[in-house]
Write a protein that holds these residues in place. Structure first.
Motif: not given
Length: 275
Positions: A30, A34, A54, A64-65, A67-68, A71-72
């Motif tokens: 993660h 990040t 993205t 990578v998705d 949405k991830t 969120g970050i």
């Protein structure tokens, strides 16, 4: 790293301490992601949204998705200026009164004069600047019942056009007026005006020109048959030409959707039938 630390509001020593601390494999993955997100955002000079970040990671071989990524970026406060403006606009819109619903659903086949009207605003180029023209058209007869023009397009422009239509005596109580989502038509002033005069507002979907095709068709004829062939020195001259064309359109121009009658003839016929 200076830009990133400043953006995140941390000192450089704290940042490196965070990078070098012991982590679990999941935390490590993660944190790597990040860092990649932060780098991609920084490389865009702080203007990329989560979709572009993205896409940038995917181009670098790190799928990578989104949405991830979102969120970050949200957790770190990495929001582009454009996104911040969009949020403020959306937030303002969420607090305003809901727009009227679509009462026509692209059914432009009214047979009752003055029961359903459509309208829009267009502009005419002159050497003095733009001349704005608002119309109110009876859907059953395609007659231009009201119109107004001016150097600006405030709400009172469409109020003037509607007032002219009402003064013809053809607008029925409870009549529908259909328009697009222009700010003038959504204004409280126009809503109150329509309410006082027993007119129900209707609006098509946003960015769907076909939902107000009957109103826009008139403007295409106005420009294609008259205005596009002329040059106007003043707004007054352009306004006079618009009025001249509307008179011709109502009283002399044969309309194919009316079985080649004029709008004035059709309005008289339908009014007599209704009586």
């Amino acid at each position: 790293m200076s830009y990133l630390c400043k953006k995140l509001g941390v000192s450089r020593s704290s940042f490196y301490e965070w990078v070098n601390r012991d982590t679990t494999p999941t935390e490590s993955r993660h944190e790597i992601l990040t860092g990649q997100v932060i780098t991609a955002f920084a490389q865009s000079n702080g203007v990329a949204g989560y979709r572009k970040v993205t896409a940038a990671l995917a181009r670098e071989g790190f799928p990578v998705d989104r949405k991830t990524v979102a969120g970050i970026m949200n957790a770190l406060g990495l929001i582009s200026p454009a996104a911040q403006r969009a949020f403020r606009v959306a937030n303002r819109r969420s607090r305003r009164t809901l727009d009227p619903v679509d009462l026509l659903l692209r059914d432009f086949s009214s047979l009752t004069p003055g029961a359903i009207m459509v309208g829009d605003i267009t502009y005419v180029r002159t050497h003095e600047g733009w001349l704005y023209v608002a119309t109110v058209i009876d859907l059953a007869s395609r007659s231009v019942l009201g119109h107004a023009s001016g150097a600006t397009m405030p709400t009172r422009l469409i109020v003037r056009a509607m007032q002219m239509a009402i003064e013809t005596g053809h607008v029925k109580p409870g009549a529908i007026f259909h328009s697009d989502h222009g700010v003038q038509y959504r204004s409280k002033q126009f809503r109150r005006y329509c309410g006082r005069n027993g007119i129900r507002q209707s609006m098509g979907a946003k960015m769907e020109c076909w939902d107000n095709a009957a109103a826009e068709t008139f403007f295409s004829k106005l420009k294609g048959e008259r205005l596009n062939w002329l040059t106007f020195t003043t707004r007054k001259a352009a306004a006079a030409e618009v009025t001249s064309y509307i008179t011709h359109f109502n009283t002399a121009r044969l309309h194919h959707t009316l079985d080649y009658a004029t709008p004035a003839e059709k309005l008289a016929e339908l009014t007599l039938t209704a009586a």
